[in-house]
Design a protein around this motif. Structure first.
Motif, PDB file in Angstrom:
ATOM      1  N   THR A   1      -7.105   6.445   5.787  1.00 43.86           N
ATOM      2  CA  THR A   1      -7.995   7.341   5.048  1.00 43.86           C
ATOM      3  C   THR A   1      -8.657   6.638   3.866  1.00 43.86           C
ATOM      4  OG1 THR A   1      -6.099   8.116   3.744  1.00 43.86           O
ATOM      5  CG2 THR A   1      -6.709   9.420   5.672  1.00 43.86           C
ATOM      6  N   HIS A   2      -8.156   5.447   3.508  1.00 40.71           N
ATOM      7  CA  HIS A   2      -8.711   4.680   2.406  1.00 40.71           C
ATOM      8  C   HIS A   2      -9.010   3.265   2.909  1.00 40.71           C
ATOM      9  CE1 HIS A   2      -6.735   8.054   0.457  1.00 40.71           C
ATOM     10  NE2 HIS A   2      -7.370   7.784  -0.656  1.00 40.71           N
TER      11      HIS A   2
ATOM     12  N   GLU B   1      -7.790   3.387  -6.642  1.00 41.98           N
ATOM     13  CA  GLU B   1      -7.479   2.924  -5.283  1.00 41.98           C
ATOM     14  C   GLU B   1      -6.467   1.790  -5.368  1.00 41.98           C
ATOM     15  OE1 GLU B   1      -8.425   4.132  -2.463  1.00 41.98           O
ATOM     16  OE2 GLU B   1     -10.401   5.075  -2.651  1.00 41.98           O
ATOM     17  N   TRP B   2      -5.712   1.576  -4.281  1.00 36.68           N
ATOM     18  CA  TRP B   2      -4.629   0.604  -4.311  1.00 36.68           C
ATOM     19  C   TRP B   2      -5.090  -0.782  -4.743  1.00 36.68           C
ATOM     20  CZ3 TRP B   2      -0.084  -0.604  -5.343  1.00 36.68           C
ATOM     21  CH2 TRP B   2       0.451  -1.831  -4.957  1.00 36.68           C
TER      22      TRP B   2
ATOM     23  N   ASP C   1      -0.496   7.674   5.546  1.00 36.44           N
ATOM     24  CA  ASP C   1      -1.823   7.617   6.182  1.00 36.44           C
ATOM     25  C   ASP C   1      -2.837   6.884   5.320  1.00 36.44           C
ATOM     26  OD1 ASP C   1      -1.240   9.081   8.566  1.00 36.44           O
ATOM     27  OD2 ASP C   1      -1.172  10.903   7.360  1.00 36.44           O
ATOM     28  N   TYR C   2      -2.388   6.250   4.242  1.00 37.63           N
ATOM     29  CA  TYR C   2      -3.320   5.670   3.276  1.00 37.63           C
ATOM     30  C   TYR C   2      -4.309   4.699   3.923  1.00 37.63           C
ATOM     31  CZ  TYR C   2      -5.091   3.791  -1.104  1.00 37.63           C
ATOM     32  OH  TYR C   2      -5.921   3.423  -2.141  1.00 37.63           O
ATOM     33  N   SER C   3      -3.823   3.828   4.787  1.00 38.17           N
ATOM     34  CA  SER C   3      -4.711   2.839   5.407  1.00 38.17           C
ATOM     35  C   SER C   3      -5.722   3.482   6.353  1.00 38.17           C
ATOM     36  CB  SER C   3      -3.899   1.787   6.163  1.00 38.17           C
ATOM     37  OG  SER C   3      -3.134   1.006   5.267  1.00 38.17           O
TER      38      SER C   3
ATOM     39  N   MET D   1       1.481   3.929  -2.810  1.00 38.43           N
ATOM     40  CA  MET D   1       0.657   5.116  -3.060  1.00 38.43           C
ATOM     41  C   MET D   1       1.317   6.383  -2.527  1.00 38.43           C
ATOM     42  SD  MET D   1      -1.799   3.714  -4.708  1.00 38.43           S
ATOM     43  CE  MET D   1      -3.146   4.896  -4.820  1.00 38.43           C
TER      44      MET D   1
ATOM     45  N   GLN E   1       6.537   0.479   0.756  1.00 38.55           N
ATOM     46  CA  GLN E   1       6.169   0.346   2.160  1.00 38.55           C
ATOM     47  C   GLN E   1       7.221  -0.455   2.911  1.00 38.55           C
ATOM     48  OE1 GLN E   1       2.084  -0.753   2.750  1.00 38.55           O
ATOM     49  NE2 GLN E   1       2.500  -1.822   4.669  1.00 38.55           N
TER      50      GLN E   1
ATOM     51  N   ARG F   1       0.817  -1.216   0.000  1.00 36.16           N
ATOM     52  CA  ARG F   1       0.000   0.000   0.000  1.00 36.16           C
ATOM     53  C   ARG F   1       0.853   1.270   0.000  1.00 36.16           C
ATOM     54  NH1 ARG F   1      -4.567  -1.379   4.644  1.00 36.16           N
ATOM     55  NH2 ARG F   1      -5.164  -3.445   3.867  1.00 36.16           N
TER      56      ARG F   1
ATOM     57  N   ASP G   1       1.632   7.518   0.522  1.00 37.30           N
ATOM     58  CA  ASP G   1       0.930   8.192   1.620  1.00 37.30           C
ATOM     59  C   ASP G   1       0.975   7.324   2.868  1.00 37.30           C
ATOM     60  OD1 ASP G   1      -0.757   9.510   3.337  1.00 37.30           O
ATOM     61  OD2 ASP G   1      -2.552   9.308   2.078  1.00 37.30           O
TER      62      ASP G   1
END
Length: 441
Positions: A218-219, A231-232, A214-216, A210, A313, A207, A212
């Motif tokens: 906020t998505h 989206e991922w 904070d991706y997990s 992407m 990541q 993930r 970001d």
């Protein structure tokens, strides 16, 4: 070796059993930094591992070194091939060793049912990385055996033979490269390892591509459409579908074999696999065994850039933890600390050190050359540590496992009904319904 986070089909069933029958930890168990059921570091401890390939060699050296330092302790190993599936069943009893790897089937709010708390995340993070990954309510329950980044392991000679000189920066470019490999070499361009299953889950640990941290938060569980094109999961699962649909993967996924796949990639019969960085040394060993060189093996970031930069990541692999029912908790604690600090396992396996000030492995030189920026994902918001896992459970979509991805492969190869668009619509619908259910609860 298998990297967190994944669920096999067996583990998915085991997860449900754990939710139903996990026993509460003894309220009298020591907490904080102690993590020991007795003061003396002594006794015989059973250490359960997934490293069936080196338990009789490398791990025997660890045993000798540890027992020399702690002569009152005897270490016995138990190696499990289907680690997730078997350990989930055993954890419905109290007999699951003294030290074990925290399986994916345990949700954050269940950790204290099965594992001894090691101390606060804040305290332990002064020495160890990735402490928030197996933690709940500020308490940490495991120490990473190593750290990983994520991308694609590949045979450089095959890619060069196909005339490819630059890393792909988009999924479309990646598909073009696989087509070139199919047309210009004898190698299988991409290998899913469908039959073993767990390698298909490796994509969920990407993930960070992407860009970001904070991706997990906020998505994914905070979105009704994780399989949308931008989206991922829509990106990575969409690429998998296209690879299989175009015949760029193994001709018969039902006959894949993980151990054999290492030999096939090392010898150049397979060009590419999506796996964590832990796989690099294993592929290098396979290349040398096939008469080639470790330098034949490369590691590339996932083909996706943000503002012209690759991101990858980083996170902890499996976490060593102490069985809350162990009768030798001090000895078990000594083992997991020694393993992280003195064994050299992480460095030798080409992984990131679990120590804050640990060394960086040479195996990630390709990422450095590609200018990859590492992304360590932000922990879940306090009080919402189990939100995503709860949505996964309610949706019955094994986001950390292979089952829904195996169906995706089946649809792509014509062995199941549907299209990419219809399947993604179904997944989004189930996910949105589960989100609403969990939020309402």
């Amino acid at each position: 070796m298998v990297s967190k986070r994944f669920l096999t089909a067996g583990a998915a069933l085991g997860a449900a059993a754990l939710v139903l029958s996990g026993c509460a930890a003894d309220s009298g168990s020591p907490t904080g930094g102690g993590g020991g059921g007795e003061d003396e570091i002594s006794g015989t401890i059973t250490v359960i591992t997934q490293r069936t390939d080196i338990v009789d060699t490398v791990f025997q050296d660890y045993k000798a070194q540890f027992e020399e330092k702690y002569p009152e302790v005897t270490v016995e190993f138990e190696a499990i091939t289907d680690y997730e599936g078997e350990i989930a069943v055993r954890m419905n009893t109290e007999d699951y060793g003294d030290v074990l790897l925290i399986p994916n089937s345990v949700n954050p709010d269940q950790l204290s049912n099965f594992f001894e708390p090691l101390g606060t995340v804040e305290e332990l993070s002064q020495k160890y990385r990735f402490m928030s990954e197996e933690a709940y309510d500020g308490q940490a329950y495991g120490i990473a055996i190593t750290g990983n980044t994520n991308g694609l392991v590949y045979n450089k000679k095959v890619w060069e033979e196909a005339g490819i000189t630059d890393l792909p920066t988009t999924p479309e470019e990646f598909l073009d490269d696989l087509r070139a490999i199919k047309d210009g070499t004898e190698a299988i361009p991409y290998y899913t390892n469908y039959a073993d299953g767990w390698p298909l889950s490796q994509s969920d640990s990407n993930r960070g591509a992407m860009g970001d941290p904070d991706y997990s938060n906020t998505h994914v569980a905070y979105s009704d459409t994780p399989w949308a094109e931008d989206e991922w999961h829509g990106i990575v699962d969409g690429l998998l579908f296209d690879i299989v649909a175009e015949g760029l993967s193994e001709p018969d996924p039902l006959t894949t074999n993980w151990e054999e796949s290492k030999n096939l990639l090392g010898s150049g019969q397979i060009a590419t696999m999506l796996l964590g960085s832990w796989s690099i040394t294993q592929m290098q060993d396979a290349a040398e065994a096939a008469g080639g060189s470790a330098e034949d093996i490369g590691y590339m970031p996932f083909p996706y850039q943000v503002d012209g930069t690759f991101h990858a990541q980083v996170g902890g692999d499996y976490k060593n933890a102490i069985n809350v029912h162990s009768e030798h908790k001090a000895a078990a604690r000594a083992w997991i600390e020694w393993f992280a600090e003195e064994s050299g396992y992480a460095f030798d396996q080409g992984g990131l050190s679990p120590l804050v000030d640990g060394p960086t492995p040479e195996t990630l030189g390709d990422f450095e050359a590609a200018g990859v920026e590492y992304v360590e994902m932000t922990p879940a918001v306090a009080g919402e540590e189990s939100f995503e896992a709860d949505v996964v459970s309610a949706s019955e979509i094994d986001l950390y496992g292979p089952v829904y991805r195996q169906k995706l492969v089946d649809i792509a190869r014509g062995a199941a009904d549907g299209t990419k668009e219809s399947y993604f619509a179904e997944l989004n619908e189930r996910w949105a319904a589960a989100r609403a259910e969990v939020s309402a609860g």
